[in-house]
Structures are given as C-alpha cells and as structure tokens.
Design an enzyme around this catalytic site. Structure first.
Site, PDB file in Angstrom:
ATOM      1  N   PRO A  78     -10.234  -5.825   4.752  1.00 19.53           N
ATOM      2  CA  PRO A  78     -10.299  -6.971   5.674  1.00 19.53           C
ATOM      3  C   PRO A  78      -9.261  -8.044   5.324  1.00 19.53           C
ATOM      4  O   PRO A  78      -8.671  -8.643   6.213  1.00 19.53           O
ATOM      5  CB  PRO A  78     -11.726  -7.497   5.479  1.00 19.53           C
ATOM      6  CG  PRO A  78     -12.521  -6.301   5.057  1.00 19.53           C
ATOM      7  CD  PRO A  78     -11.583  -5.462   4.249  1.00 19.53           C
ATOM      8  N   SER A  86      -1.024  -5.885   6.063  1.00 19.13           N
ATOM      9  CA  SER A  86       0.408  -5.723   5.773  1.00 19.13           C
ATOM     10  C   SER A  86       0.674  -5.918   4.289  1.00 19.13           C
ATOM     11  O   SER A  86       1.505  -5.236   3.694  1.00 19.13           O
ATOM     12  CB  SER A  86       1.214  -6.742   6.578  1.00 19.13           C
ATOM     13  OG  SER A  86       1.047  -6.489   7.952  1.00 19.13           O
ATOM     14  N   THR A 101      -9.115   5.556   9.441  1.00 21.51           N
ATOM     15  CA  THR A 101      -9.166   6.716  10.325  1.00 21.51           C
ATOM     16  C   THR A 101     -10.029   7.805   9.689  1.00 21.51           C
ATOM     17  O   THR A 101      -9.857   8.105   8.503  1.00 21.51           O
ATOM     18  CB  THR A 101      -7.743   7.249  10.574  1.00 21.51           C
ATOM     19  OG1 THR A 101      -7.001   6.212  11.211  1.00 21.51           O
ATOM     20  CG2 THR A 101      -7.751   8.483  11.467  1.00 21.51           C
ATOM     21  N   GLU A 107       3.935   9.812   5.059  1.00 18.71           N
ATOM     22  CA  GLU A 107       3.057   9.528   6.194  1.00 18.71           C
ATOM     23  C   GLU A 107       3.845   9.045   7.410  1.00 18.71           C
ATOM     24  O   GLU A 107       3.630   9.502   8.532  1.00 18.71           O
ATOM     25  CB  GLU A 107       2.054   8.463   5.734  1.00 18.71           C
ATOM     26  CG  GLU A 107       1.221   7.836   6.813  1.00 18.71           C
ATOM     27  CD  GLU A 107       0.284   6.745   6.240  1.00 18.71           C
ATOM     28  OE1 GLU A 107       0.063   6.720   5.004  1.00 18.71           O
ATOM     29  OE2 GLU A 107      -0.216   5.932   7.025  1.00 18.71           O
ATOM     30  N   ARG A 108       4.800   8.134   7.189  1.00 21.74           N
ATOM     31  CA  ARG A 108       5.569   7.596   8.312  1.00 21.74           C
ATOM     32  C   ARG A 108       6.432   8.676   8.946  1.00 21.74           C
ATOM     33  O   ARG A 108       6.571   8.741  10.169  1.00 21.74           O
ATOM     34  CB  ARG A 108       6.422   6.412   7.847  1.00 21.74           C
ATOM     35  CG  ARG A 108       5.587   5.171   7.633  1.00 21.74           C
ATOM     36  CD  ARG A 108       6.344   4.046   6.943  1.00 21.74           C
ATOM     37  NE  ARG A 108       5.420   2.922   6.741  1.00 21.74           N
ATOM     38  CZ  ARG A 108       5.577   1.982   5.810  1.00 21.74           C
ATOM     39  NH1 ARG A 108       6.618   2.018   4.997  1.00 21.74           N
ATOM     40  NH2 ARG A 108       4.689   1.016   5.704  1.00 21.74           N
ATOM     41  N   GLY A 112       0.246   3.493  41.677  1.00 19.68           N
ATOM     42  CA  GLY A 112      -1.197   3.203  41.604  1.00 19.68           C
ATOM     43  C   GLY A 112      -1.937   4.272  40.829  1.00 19.68           C
ATOM     44  O   GLY A 112      -2.843   3.971  40.044  1.00 19.68           O
ATOM     45  N   ALA A 146      -0.003   2.685   9.765  1.00 19.93           N
ATOM     46  CA  ALA A 146       1.008   3.132   8.785  1.00 19.93           C
ATOM     47  C   ALA A 146       2.025   2.027   8.522  1.00 19.93           C
ATOM     48  O   ALA A 146       3.197   2.273   8.276  1.00 19.93           O
ATOM     49  CB  ALA A 146       1.701   4.418   9.247  1.00 19.93           C
ATOM     50  N   THR A 174       2.972  -2.059  10.083  1.00 18.88           N
ATOM     51  CA  THR A 174       3.415  -2.486  11.420  1.00 18.88           C
ATOM     52  C   THR A 174       4.935  -2.332  11.550  1.00 18.88           C
ATOM     53  O   THR A 174       5.654  -2.207  10.549  1.00 18.88           O
ATOM     54  CB  THR A 174       3.066  -3.968  11.655  1.00 18.88           C
ATOM     55  OG1 THR A 174       3.761  -4.748  10.673  1.00 18.88           O
ATOM     56  CG2 THR A 174       1.564  -4.207  11.534  1.00 18.88           C
TER      57      THR A 174
HETATM   58  C1  LIG Z   1      -6.554   2.788  14.733  1.00 19.09           C
HETATM   59  C2  LIG Z   1      -6.132   2.403  13.344  1.00 19.09           C
HETATM   60  C3  LIG Z   1      -6.197   3.340  12.339  1.00 19.09           C
HETATM   61  C4  LIG Z   1      -5.865   3.002  11.027  1.00 19.09           C
HETATM   62  N1  LIG Z   1      -6.024   3.933  10.038  1.00 19.09           N
HETATM   63  C5  LIG Z   1      -5.863   3.530   8.743  1.00 19.09           C
HETATM   64  C6  LIG Z   1      -6.188   4.437   7.676  1.00 19.09           C
HETATM   65  O1  LIG Z   1      -6.554   5.619   7.921  1.00 19.09           O
HETATM   66  N2  LIG Z   1      -6.088   3.998   6.404  1.00 19.09           N
HETATM   67  C7  LIG Z   1      -5.693   2.715   6.101  1.00 19.09           C
HETATM   68  O2  LIG Z   1      -5.641   2.371   4.929  1.00 19.09           O
HETATM   69  N3  LIG Z   1      -5.350   1.848   7.090  1.00 19.09           N
HETATM   70  C8  LIG Z   1      -5.443   2.220   8.400  1.00 19.09           C
HETATM   71  N4  LIG Z   1      -5.142   1.322   9.402  1.00 19.09           N
HETATM   72  C9  LIG Z   1      -4.747  -0.033   9.052  1.00 19.09           C
HETATM   73  C10 LIG Z   1      -3.294  -0.382   9.359  1.00 19.09           C
HETATM   74  O3  LIG Z   1      -2.448   0.222   8.437  1.00 19.09           O
HETATM   75  C11 LIG Z   1      -3.188  -1.903   9.385  1.00 19.09           C
HETATM   76  O4  LIG Z   1      -3.859  -2.358  10.543  1.00 19.09           O
HETATM   77  C12 LIG Z   1      -1.758  -2.401   9.383  1.00 19.09           C
HETATM   78  O5  LIG Z   1      -1.140  -2.140   8.171  1.00 19.09           O
HETATM   79  C13 LIG Z   1      -1.647  -3.905   9.704  1.00 19.09           C
HETATM   80  O6  LIG Z   1      -2.526  -4.660   8.938  1.00 19.09           O
HETATM   81  P1  LIG Z   1      -3.444  -5.782   9.653  1.00 19.09           P
HETATM   82  O7  LIG Z   1      -4.143  -5.100  10.759  1.00 19.09           O
HETATM   83  O8  LIG Z   1      -4.263  -6.422   8.623  1.00 19.09           O
HETATM   84  O9  LIG Z   1      -2.443  -6.813  10.272  1.00 19.09           O
HETATM   85  P2  LIG Z   1      -1.815  -8.103   9.541  1.00 19.09           P
HETATM   86  O10 LIG Z   1      -1.238  -7.711   8.245  1.00 19.09           O
HETATM   87  O11 LIG Z   1      -2.806  -9.192   9.565  1.00 19.09           O
HETATM   88  O12 LIG Z   1      -0.630  -8.454  10.517  1.00 19.09           O
HETATM   89  C14 LIG Z   1      -0.743  -9.281  11.671  1.00 19.09           C
HETATM   90  C15 LIG Z   1       0.650  -9.482  12.265  1.00 19.09           C
HETATM   91  O13 LIG Z   1       1.467 -10.187  11.339  1.00 19.09           O
HETATM   92  C16 LIG Z   1       2.646  -9.464  11.085  1.00 19.09           C
HETATM   93  N5  LIG Z   1       3.084  -9.685   9.715  1.00 19.09           N
HETATM   94  C17 LIG Z   1       2.343  -9.588   8.589  1.00 19.09           C
HETATM   95  N6  LIG Z   1       3.102  -9.835   7.515  1.00 19.09           N
HETATM   96  C18 LIG Z   1       4.346 -10.085   7.961  1.00 19.09           C
HETATM   97  C19 LIG Z   1       5.583 -10.427   7.328  1.00 19.09           C
HETATM   98  N7  LIG Z   1       5.682 -10.513   6.012  1.00 19.09           N
HETATM   99  N8  LIG Z   1       6.644 -10.617   8.110  1.00 19.09           N
HETATM  100  C20 LIG Z   1       6.563 -10.502   9.449  1.00 19.09           C
HETATM  101  N9  LIG Z   1       5.434 -10.190  10.092  1.00 19.09           N
HETATM  102  C21 LIG Z   1       4.345  -9.996   9.356  1.00 19.09           C
HETATM  103  C22 LIG Z   1       2.274  -8.031  11.353  1.00 19.09           C
HETATM  104  O14 LIG Z   1       3.415  -7.219  11.604  1.00 19.09           O
HETATM  105  C23 LIG Z   1       1.392  -8.185  12.550  1.00 19.09           C
HETATM  106  O15 LIG Z   1       2.162  -8.299  13.705  1.00 19.09           O
HETATM  107  C24 LIG Z   1      -5.424   1.678  10.729  1.00 19.09           C
HETATM  108  C25 LIG Z   1      -5.325   0.741  11.763  1.00 19.09           C
HETATM  109  C26 LIG Z   1      -5.683   1.079  13.052  1.00 19.09           C
HETATM  110  C27 LIG Z   1      -5.584   0.026  14.112  1.00 19.09           C
END
Ligand SMILES: Cc1cc2nc3c(=O)[nH]c(=O)nc-3n(C[C@H](O)[C@H](O)[C@H](O)COP(=O)(O)OP(=O)(O)OC[C@H]3O[C@@H](n4cnc5c(N)ncnc54)[C@H](O)[C@@H]3O)c2cc1C
Lengths: 267, 382
Positions: free
Chosen positions: B128, B132, B158, B242-243, B340, B363, B365
């Site tokens: 939580p 990133s 996932t 992974e990527r 449509g 993986a 953002t």
């Molecule tokens: C459907 C789904 C499946 C997933 N599966 C997995 C999984 O199997 N295992 C796992 O571990 N994780 C998983 N994830 C998590 C995923 O890797 C994270 O959601 C992702 O890394 C982004 O983290 P956050 O959601 O906390 O966003 P945040 O880190 O809060 O980011 C919010 C925004 O701020 C931007 N941001 C943050 N830091 C910076 C910076 N330094 N500079 C510029 N922009 C920045 C981000 O790019 C984004 O636009 C999954 C997510 C989803 C939605």
C-alpha cells in the site's frame, strides 16, 4: 494393428488466394500454408484415439507433397503419430487425385498397415477422391465418410458409424481397408509442448518421388496425372447486403417480396 | 538477422492459437463481466505444457528460451489479455524467478507443480505504501530459530486471491534500506497468510488481483530465495525479464486490434462504400500497422537483450513502455474504426482497450521505466 494416416498440407484458410498466371492453379507464391488440413486433424485424432483405446502397435503418417509438407507431418507427429514418410515432389510437379493415390499406394506398400485413414476431403481442392482410389490401387475395400470405428480383431471386421441426414448408420466390413473419416469420436487434440519438441526428433523418412516411378508405372494410369485442370477461377466477390428500411412488419414483408420478385428474380 | 521463429516456436504458436481460440475464447467474455477466473482452462494450459515453456526440463518445463514464453503470452493475449497476465505472473514473475534464483531443492519442490499448472504462482512486491518506490517496502521478516516471521501487507498482487505459491519480498534488515531486502517462498496454507481483499478492476478482469495480509507468518528458513539481504538483486533482474516477457501481451492486443479493424473496415459500408476505402480510416490502419511492427521488433530485441544480460535495464524498459502505450493507442483507434459498435460491449475492442491500459502501470509505470532508461543512458552525473 498398424494404422497409416495420409495427410495433406493445405493453404491457410485465412491467406489471400490468387490464381497463378497459367490460369490453371492456385498461385502458391507467398501463400502461408497451414500445418495440416482440418479434416485430416479429425482423422488423425480418430487414429490416435483407437491406438490409445485398443492398444494398437503404431500410427504412421504419410504425405505426398513438396519439401514444406514436412511441417504437416511434424504436426501429425506432435499430435502423437510415431513415424512419418514424405514422398517429396519437386517444385512445380503437377498432381491430380488419382496420381496422388498411386503415389500413396506405392509408398504404403512398404509401410505396415491394417487400416489406412484419409480425411473426408482436403480443404483446398475439395476433391475427396483420394481415399477410394487408394483402396482400388491397394486392392483393399474402402469405406467413406466414417465417423467412428471399432475394429474387432478376432473376426477381422470393422464396426463403423456414418451419419446420414437426420440419422445414423452402423455397418461393418472386413479389414485391412481404406477409410475416409468424416469426423472422429473426439475433437482433435492440441499438441502438448513436450510432444511438439519430441516430434522434431521422431523418424521422418523422405522418399524422392522418382524412386517410386517404377512401382507407379505398372499401375493403371501410370506415372503421370490422369486428369488435367484446364481453367481455375476464384469465386466471384460477394456483393454487399441490401438493407430494407421499414416501420411495420407488414411494410417489411411487402418490400421484401418486391425485391425478391423484381431485383433478385427468385420468385 | 533472422526474424523467423524456429520450427518449434512456430508449432507452439499454432498450438497455443488453437487452444486460445477454442478453450479460452469460450470464457473470455465471462471473465470480463464477472471477474471470473477460469481455473479449468488454466490447468489445461498447464497440462499442454504452455505454462512451463521456458522453465528447466528437470523441473517439468520444456527448457526453451524467453521467446517461447512470449509466443505463448502473445497468442493468449489476442483472445484474453487477462488470462495472459495471469499466466505471465505465474510462469514468469513467480516460476521463472524461482527457477533462476532458487536452490535445487526449492526448484524441485516448487517449480515443478507450477510448470504443470497443478499449483498457481504469484509475486508480491508492491505494498500500500510502496508502489513505484518499490524498494521502500515495509513488510518485515525476522529470523527466529529455523524460521523467518513475516509481517506486512501486499497490494495489487496478480493471482493473489488464487495463488498456492507466492514469492514475497520482505525486509530482513530495515535499517539497511534497499540492501536489507530478501525474497521468500510463502505457501498459501501457512498460518497467518490471508487474502484480505479481491480487487474490482477497470480491465484485466478475470485475472484475479488481491491485497494480501501476512500476520506472524512462519516461513521455514530453507524458503529464503537467494542470499539474505540480497533480494534487491532478485527484484531488479526479475523486473527486466518481466518487462521483456510481458511486452508480448500488448503486442498481442495490438495485433488483434489491427486484425479486427481490418476485417471491420472491409465489411462496414457507409456512403455506398466500405469504410476501408476512406483515407482517414486508411491512415489509422497504416499507423496501427507501423505500431504493431515496431512493437514486435522491440519485443524480440528486448527478449534477446535480457537473455544475454539480465542487469541491462534499457531495452526491456523501453520495449514495455513503447508497446504498452502503442497498444492503448491502437485499441482506441480500433474503437474509433468500429464507431458506435466499438463502444458497445458486444464487440471485443473496448475490452481490449481497458486491458491494454494496465501495462502502462503494472511492472513499473511508464514514468518509472523512462527514468530507469534515462538513468542508465546518462550514467552517473557529476
Ligand atoms: C492489475 C494490476 C496487477 C498488478 N500485479 C502486481 C503483481 O503481481 N505483483 C506486484 O508486486 N505488483 C503488482 N502490481 C502493482 C504495480 O506494479 C504498481 O501499481 C505500480 O508499480 C505503480 O505503483 P502505485 O500503484 O503505487 O503507483 P504510485 O507509485 O503511487 O504512482 C502514482 C503516479 O506517480 C508516478 N510517479 C511515482 N514516482 C514517480 C517519480 N519518481 N517520477 C515520476 N513519476 C512518478 C507514477 O508513474 C504514477 O503515474 C499490479 C498492479 C495492477 C494495477
């Protein structure tokens, strides 16, 4: 019991087909070939099902075609066939169903077989003639459009099923025999990845078509096609659908009747 | 340079394609509407060997390269990107990671049932409070005798709600920051492990995503993956693989959108002609093709790059950034071409668009991937 399955490689149904400059055949340049004829897949499945259910000795695959037809045989091996033989034709060599049947018969003579299976027809030329001709050249009875078969080894009889419009026929006859399979008891299996890998190592023998010339020459029809294609055209493009606009069902029926009578002239 | 797949990879593509069009297509819509996970189809994929394409042969895999895994994901994604995502997390994030970093005993015990699809795998990195900034994770692992005791929570995981085997990152030495991370294998049966929430998503529905809770979970010491406090290495090399491999999912989405759009442009008539005869539609199609083609080349290049060097970041990150953004654009264009109908749930393009968006977020953002690329290109500044 040994089963021999005859497979044919056909163009991918999604590929765009063109007529060759000769106007007598399909232009195979740039055409993607599928691994196998769909009807052959159903037939191979039936052979493999029998092998598994009745403990047959082997399922061997045979094809007549150019070098690329090896892929159809590899796919058959990946489904579970044990060995394969390709009668390799040189580029441009013309075949017709009867000549193909003679080549298959000549090759089959050296491959153990109690049952020889072919698909109901090939998706490309849709001739459906190879099976019965092959029976003739091998001197074996042939049964067509079979849907499921059960061999009774003790009496050397086959129990077969055949769907008819709205019904089903169960019949029997002796084997060795040639059968064209409409559709087996089960849907064709998807090859597993380990079997795809194994298929690359299973024995696949290539026989140059020339090596069969002596054997085929003594058969009626000889070492050449019996028939020749004189022209080949693709179906005309379908014209677009016509949509009728209407407010009430009565109006729809009146308009439809008018179009069927005056434009389509079918009434 | 050879752009052809090997004969085995081609056969694999045909086999997965047939399977996807028959078995997966039958449940793809239900997955999306009901967040339904098709466990039967998943097991079938396992028994066909599709889940273990790149896993070692001695652990029940087929020992092929990452390209084979990508071929599987692409063909699955053309029918259901959500199913492909689940397979990607299972086969790559979890199983491949374990195969690369696990001991022979760990591989034998955990990789084999993952390869066969008997067990489902997941990877838990995100929390939580750490997305990133993944290495700031707070889940703690304290050594007590023969066990590590794990406490914390994981978010957006996932397969979390259905997984049997989870690779979980935790801090063994919080004071050392990113140098205090370790990786552990957690089984779902361990006391204290629970799925606190199944999440409701915009897209990738039917690929179950969950929030996980770890409360005094006793993990046997032999389930430590790699060396203690060296988990960051596992995380980073894992992310590159992974990527690269997951890039196959947007490639599949893009190909499918293009192919559906071509069919529609041929069939749909307006102003007395197929809409494909209008230049504004042709421009879209040509641009979609350019993106499909560049996406595929970037995918193959990235797979080759991580196969040679798992520490090299730029190629995998560039690939996933480009292909994911391209797939969203292409899916939006497909909706536009369908008019449509494109906006209706009766046609698959709107689902593909919702699914496509995920790969710009999961993986790492797009923003983070670009930072990773630029930092590596620049090297140390000053
Ligand atoms: C459907 C789904 C499946 C997933 N599966 C997995 C999984 O199997 N295992 C796992 O571990 N994780 C998983 N994830 C998590 C995923 O890797 C994270 O959601 C992702 O890394 C982004 O983290 P956050 O959601 O906390 O966003 P945040 O880190 O809060 O980011 C919010 C925004 O701020 C931007 N941001 C943050 N830091 C910076 C910076 N330094 N500079 C510029 N922009 C920045 C981000 O790019 C984004 O636009 C999954 C997510 C989803 C939605």
């Amino acid at each position: 019991m040994d089963v021999l399955v005859c497979v044919k490689q056909v163009p991918d149904p999604e590929t765009k087909l063109r007529v060759a400059p000769s106007g007598k055949a399909l232009d195979t340049d740039g055409v993607k070939f599928t691994i196998n004829n769909t009807y052959d897949e159903a037939m191979v499945e039936e052979a493999l099902r029998m092998k598994e259910e009745f403990g047959f000795t082997s399922v061997r695959a045979l094809s007549v075609g150019p070098a690329r037809a090896e892929e159809a045989l590899r796919a058959t091996l990946a489904m579970g066939a044990d060995e394969a033989v390709l009668v390799e034709t040189p580029p441009g060599m013309e075949l017709d169903p009867l000549f193909t049947a003679r080549l298959l018969a000549a090759a089959a003579a050296d491959i153990p077989h109690d049952l020889v299976l072919v698909g109901r027809h090939a998706q490309d030329d849709e001739a459906g003639a190879v099976g019965s001709a092959l029976g003739e050249y091998l001197g074996l009875p042939s049964y067509s459009f079979v849907t499921e078969l059960t061999p009774v080894a003790a009496s050397h009889q086959l129990k077969m099923r055949r769907y008819l419009e709205g019904g089903e026929e169960v019949f029997s006859g002796p084997f060795p025999a040639v059968l064209s399979i409409l559709k087996g008891a089960k849907d064709p299996r998807t090859p597993t990845l380990p079997n795809i890998l194994k298929a690359r190592k299973k024995p696949l023998k290539k026989i140059p078509v020339k090596d069969l010339e002596a054997k085929v020459s003594v058969l009626k029809g000889g070492f050449q096609p019996t028939s020749a294609v004189t022209s080949f055209t693709l179906p005309p493009p379908r014209s677009g659908a016509k949509m009728l606009e209407f407010q009430t069902p009565e109006e729809a029926a009146t308009k439809l009747l008018k179009v069927l009578k005056e434009e389509a002239k079918v009434l | 340079m050879d752009f052809e797949l090997s004969p085995v990879e081609k056969d694999l593509r045909e086999a997965v394609k047939g399977f996807a069009r028959r078995e997966l297509a039958a449940v793809a819509e239900k997955m999306d509407r009901e967040e339904y996970f098709p466990s039967e189809v998943f097991r079938q994929a396992g028994s066909l060997g599709f889940l273990g394409a790149s896993l070692p042969e001695e652990n029940g895999g087929s020992g092929l390269g990452y390209l084979a895994q990508a071929v599987v994901l692409e063909e699955l994604a053309r029918v259901s990107p959500a199913f492909a995502l689940t397979v990607g997390a299972h086969s790559n994030l979890c199983a491949d990671n374990l195969a690369r970093n696990g001991t022979p005993e760990q591989r034998k015990r955990y990789v084999a049932p993952l390869a066969s699809g008997e067990k489902i795998g997941a990877l838990g990195l995100t929390e939580p409070e750490s997305g990133s900034d993944a290495l700031s994770l707070r889940t703690k692992a304290e050594k007590r005798g023969n066990h590590y005791v794990l406490n914390g929570s994981k978010l957006f995981i996932t397969n979390g709600p259905v997984a049997d085997i989870l690779l979980v990152y935790a801090k063994t030495d919080p004071a050392r920051g990113s140098r205090g991370i370790s990786a552990f294998i957690v089984e779902k049966e361990y006391a204290g492990f629970s799925v606190s929430r199944k999440l409701d998503k915009m897209g990738m529905r039917g690929s179950p995503t969950g929030e996980l809770s770890l409360e005094n979970v006793e993990v046997p010491a032999e389930n430590l993956v790699g060396k203690e406090n060296e988990g960051a290495k596992v995380v980073m090399s894992g992310l590159n693989v992974e990527r690269a491999v997951l890039s196959a999912i947007p490639v599949g989405i893009t190909e499918e959108c293009l192919s559906l759009s071509l069919d529609y442009a041929r069939q749909r008539r307006q102003f007395g002609a197929p809409i494909g005869s209008f230049q504004l539609i042709q421009e879209k199609l040509a641009n979609m093709y350019a993106q499909a083609l560049s996406s595929r080349l970037l995918l193959y290049h990235a797979l080759d790059s991580v196969t040679r060097d798992k520490r090299r970041n730029r190629d995998a990150s560039t690939a996933l950034t480009y292909v994911s953004e391209a797939s969203t654009r292409v899916a939006l264009d497909a909706i536009q071409i369908f008019g449509g109908n494109g906006y209706m749930r009766d046609y698959p393009v709107e689902r593909l668009m919702r699914d496509a968006k995920l790969l710009e977020i999961g993986a790492g953002t797009s923003e983070i991937r670009r930072l990773v690329v630029a930092r590596e290109l620049l090297g140390s500044l000053e």
